[in-house]
Motif scaffolding. Sequence first.
Motif, PDB file in Angstrom:
ATOM      1  N   VAL A   1       0.834  -1.205   0.000  1.00  0.00           N
ATOM      2  CA  VAL A   1       0.000   0.000   0.000  1.00  0.00           C
ATOM      3  C   VAL A   1       0.870   1.258   0.000  1.00  0.00           C
ATOM      4  O   VAL A   1       0.589   2.216  -0.723  1.00  0.00           O
ATOM      5  CB  VAL A   1      -0.980  -0.019   1.203  1.00  0.00           C
ATOM      6  CG1 VAL A   1      -1.714   1.304   1.338  1.00  0.00           C
ATOM      7  CG2 VAL A   1      -1.972  -1.167   1.055  1.00  0.00           C
ATOM      8  N   ALA A   2       1.974   1.204   0.761  1.00  0.00           N
ATOM      9  CA  ALA A   2       2.848   2.389   0.838  1.00  0.00           C
ATOM     10  C   ALA A   2       3.381   2.753  -0.555  1.00  0.00           C
ATOM     11  O   ALA A   2       3.395   3.931  -0.942  1.00  0.00           O
ATOM     12  CB  ALA A   2       4.009   2.112   1.798  1.00  0.00           C
ATOM     13  N   ARG A   3       3.777   1.729  -1.306  1.00  0.00           N
ATOM     14  CA  ARG A   3       4.304   2.002  -2.651  1.00  0.00           C
ATOM     15  C   ARG A   3       3.208   2.572  -3.561  1.00  0.00           C
ATOM     16  O   ARG A   3       3.427   3.520  -4.314  1.00  0.00           O
ATOM     17  CB  ARG A   3       4.889   0.706  -3.229  1.00  0.00           C
ATOM     18  CG  ARG A   3       5.171   0.748  -4.698  1.00  0.00           C
ATOM     19  CD  ARG A   3       6.617   0.383  -5.020  1.00  0.00           C
ATOM     20  NE  ARG A   3       6.846   0.455  -6.453  1.00  0.00           N
ATOM     21  CZ  ARG A   3       7.097  -0.599  -7.223  1.00  0.00           C
ATOM     22  NH1 ARG A   3       7.201  -1.796  -6.687  1.00  0.00           N
ATOM     23  NH2 ARG A   3       7.286  -0.451  -8.517  1.00  0.00           N
ATOM     24  N   TYR A   4       2.009   1.990  -3.443  1.00  0.00           N
ATOM     25  CA  TYR A   4       0.891   2.487  -4.256  1.00  0.00           C
ATOM     26  C   TYR A   4       0.633   3.960  -3.946  1.00  0.00           C
ATOM     27  O   TYR A   4       0.506   4.801  -4.839  1.00  0.00           O
ATOM     28  CB  TYR A   4      -0.371   1.641  -4.003  1.00  0.00           C
ATOM     29  CG  TYR A   4      -1.490   1.995  -4.957  1.00  0.00           C
ATOM     30  CD1 TYR A   4      -1.685   1.279  -6.130  1.00  0.00           C
ATOM     31  CD2 TYR A   4      -2.329   3.088  -4.698  1.00  0.00           C
ATOM     32  CE1 TYR A   4      -2.686   1.626  -7.023  1.00  0.00           C
ATOM     33  CE2 TYR A   4      -3.325   3.434  -5.590  1.00  0.00           C
ATOM     34  CZ  TYR A   4      -3.504   2.700  -6.745  1.00  0.00           C
ATOM     35  OH  TYR A   4      -4.490   3.057  -7.633  1.00  0.00           O
ATOM     36  N   LEU A   5       0.590   4.274  -2.620  1.00  0.00           N
ATOM     37  CA  LEU A   5       0.290   5.661  -2.214  1.00  0.00           C
ATOM     38  C   LEU A   5       1.384   6.621  -2.669  1.00  0.00           C
ATOM     39  O   LEU A   5       1.104   7.777  -3.005  1.00  0.00           O
ATOM     40  CB  LEU A   5       0.101   5.739  -0.696  1.00  0.00           C
ATOM     41  CG  LEU A   5      -1.138   5.005  -0.153  1.00  0.00           C
ATOM     42  CD1 LEU A   5      -1.198   5.101   1.370  1.00  0.00           C
ATOM     43  CD2 LEU A   5      -2.432   5.542  -0.772  1.00  0.00           C
ATOM     44  N   SER A   6       2.624   6.130  -2.709  1.00  0.00           N
ATOM     45  CA  SER A   6       3.699   7.033  -3.135  1.00  0.00           C
ATOM     46  C   SER A   6       3.570   7.351  -4.632  1.00  0.00           C
ATOM     47  O   SER A   6       3.885   8.456  -5.066  1.00  0.00           O
ATOM     48  CB  SER A   6       5.076   6.477  -2.777  1.00  0.00           C
ATOM     49  OG  SER A   6       5.525   5.612  -3.781  1.00  0.00           O
ATOM     50  N   ILE A   7       3.076   6.375  -5.409  1.00  0.00           N
ATOM     51  CA  ILE A   7       2.850   6.660  -6.849  1.00  0.00           C
ATOM     52  C   ILE A   7       1.766   7.736  -6.995  1.00  0.00           C
ATOM     53  O   ILE A   7       1.910   8.689  -7.758  1.00  0.00           O
ATOM     54  CB  ILE A   7       2.434   5.378  -7.613  1.00  0.00           C
ATOM     55  CG1 ILE A   7       3.538   4.335  -7.558  1.00  0.00           C
ATOM     56  CG2 ILE A   7       2.076   5.706  -9.059  1.00  0.00           C
ATOM     57  CD1 ILE A   7       3.126   2.957  -8.068  1.00  0.00           C
ATOM     58  N   VAL A   8       0.693   7.564  -6.204  1.00  0.00           N
ATOM     59  CA  VAL A   8      -0.406   8.547  -6.270  1.00  0.00           C
ATOM     60  C   VAL A   8       0.122   9.937  -5.910  1.00  0.00           C
ATOM     61  O   VAL A   8      -0.170  10.932  -6.586  1.00  0.00           O
ATOM     62  CB  VAL A   8      -1.556   8.128  -5.318  1.00  0.00           C
ATOM     63  CG1 VAL A   8      -2.574   9.254  -5.156  1.00  0.00           C
ATOM     64  CG2 VAL A   8      -2.226   6.863  -5.839  1.00  0.00           C
TER      65      VAL A   8
ATOM     66  N   LYS B   1     -10.652   6.145   1.000  1.00  0.00           N
ATOM     67  CA  LYS B   1     -10.909   7.444   1.657  1.00  0.00           C
ATOM     68  C   LYS B   1      -9.712   8.363   1.535  1.00  0.00           C
ATOM     69  O   LYS B   1      -9.856   9.574   1.396  1.00  0.00           O
ATOM     70  CB  LYS B   1     -11.230   7.228   3.154  1.00  0.00           C
ATOM     71  CG  LYS B   1     -12.638   6.715   3.399  1.00  0.00           C
ATOM     72  CD  LYS B   1     -12.855   6.535   4.915  1.00  0.00           C
ATOM     73  CE  LYS B   1     -13.876   5.440   5.180  1.00  0.00           C
ATOM     74  NZ  LYS B   1     -13.730   4.804   6.486  1.00  0.00           N
ATOM     75  N   SER B   2      -8.513   7.799   1.616  1.00  0.00           N
ATOM     76  CA  SER B   2      -7.350   8.699   1.593  1.00  0.00           C
ATOM     77  C   SER B   2      -6.978   9.104   0.163  1.00  0.00           C
ATOM     78  O   SER B   2      -6.636  10.248  -0.085  1.00  0.00           O
ATOM     79  CB  SER B   2      -6.163   8.115   2.366  1.00  0.00           C
ATOM     80  OG  SER B   2      -5.620   7.037   1.660  1.00  0.00           O
ATOM     81  N   VAL B   3      -7.086   8.176  -0.797  1.00  0.00           N
ATOM     82  CA  VAL B   3      -6.731   8.562  -2.184  1.00  0.00           C
ATOM     83  C   VAL B   3      -7.829   9.412  -2.812  1.00  0.00           C
ATOM     84  O   VAL B   3      -7.557  10.366  -3.519  1.00  0.00           O
ATOM     85  CB  VAL B   3      -6.472   7.304  -3.066  1.00  0.00           C
ATOM     86  CG1 VAL B   3      -6.284   7.707  -4.517  1.00  0.00           C
ATOM     87  CG2 VAL B   3      -5.256   6.549  -2.571  1.00  0.00           C
TER      88      VAL B   3
END
Length: 457
Positions: A298-305, A341-343
């Motif tokens: 999830v951390a990697r996904y969020l960093s891409i976003v 919710k966060s993205v």
Amino acid sequence: MPAITDPADEVRRWVIPGESRAYVLTFGCQQNEADSERLLGLALSMGYGRAETPEEAELILVNTCAIREHAELKALSIIGGFKHVKEKNPRVLIGVCGCMAAEPHRVDDIKRRYPYVGFTLEPAKIGSLPSVIAEAIKTKKRAFLLPDGPTAVPPIDEGLPVERHSPHKAWVSVMYGCNNFCTYCIVPYVRGRERSRESGEVLAEIKGLVSSGVKEITLLGQNVNSYRSDCDFAGLVSRIGEIEGDFRLRFMTSHPKDVSSDLIACFCATPHLTAQFHLPLQSGSDAILKRMNRRYDVARYLSIVERLRERDPAITLTSDVIVGFPGETDADFAATLDVLKSVRFDSVYSFIYSPRKGTPAAEYPDPVPPEVSRERMRRLLDLQCEISAEKNRPLVGQTLRVLCDGPSPDGTPGIMTGRTEGNKLVHFAAPEELAGRFVNIKIDRADAFALRGTLTE
Ligand code: SAH
Ligand code: SF4
Ligand code: F3S
């Protein structure tokens, strides 16, 4: 030496000009839509006309999807309905194409239970359609070729005739197959190993499309951003950006593990590239992502976003989520909702997990009971509907550049539909001549799934 006859010529001799027509029915994803344009193109090149209904067709091609059980059952039920078409006219030839035709157990099933189906043809072998039909006509035998299986690296057929559905929007496949083997997914088994087209072929095709008036190009691949031939995907996108003309460029579907810094840098820098990214998340729980073999957390996904939004704060982000993967706990599911919710994606396509024969997850323990999956799905849809509506609301009052697609599919007289740069659906009153043109639309209303607006100068 005996003369080698072109199978297409043999079919042409069988086809009755002005009478024999072909019908292609499509299930599944954009790749299948693109494949259907090629199937129809091949049929027309062999002399068939275009049928408006299966009842008036002599060649019926069902381009199937195997992604979820529901898609397969729907196709089988429709194929079942074609029995009477064959009974009425023995000249009718029915072929099952697409991803189900690459599943050995389905091919077997079709052979045994659907005696009026003449052949199956897996997606990688579309180019063999003329020889399969020629053979069926000549021998009067049914043909059920054993699919090549997941180790196959089929050659890419360049230059097949294409009968495009739209004069102003075009799919351009740039790579085929998938090597990722996400544990729930059938695609790597039915579409074979990854292979990419030469960039020169892709560029030549796009130049041709743009000069014929196409206004929107969508690059396709099961895993489009793992494209690699003489350049990588970011390189390909940049080169397409150099093509002159007034057109939009989109691509799908990307895998988070292959989102490079170069690709992120293309946004706001590459001409034609729209500010829109479809990036499947699948789950917001690291434990589930691991068991899905997604190869990111999830951390990697969020960093891409985060990096995409740093590049372009207004970028439209959409995603895919699977609900009820084996072993998904309440906490795992809550983690997925937390990411939503966060993205705050603009929209999310969500699917209840469907076990696929031959994939690892189909053997996993702890299936989620259907009623639990349905309840989770409902909660996810409610949440996302609220977020989508909130994300669209600020668009009210703005004037957006919209590519007019044509009359609204619901048939409301005088109402046209189109897509914004972020690929959002817009309805507006306009004359039909505007189909295929860019127009400016002032947004008057926005809900979760569509915008409504007024044509401005
Ligand atoms: N290549 C793309 C799309 C694959 S199919 C990708 O990697 O994202 C489109 C979506 O269908 C997937 O993103 C996934 O969310 C869903 N899907 C695939 N297999 C599924 C299964 N067995 N059950 C439910 N949904 C599935
Ligand atoms: Fe399926 Fe995963 Fe490949 Fe997408 S990346 S097609 S979900 S195996
Ligand atoms: Fe379906 Fe095959 Fe596409 S399984 S989603 S048609 S690649």
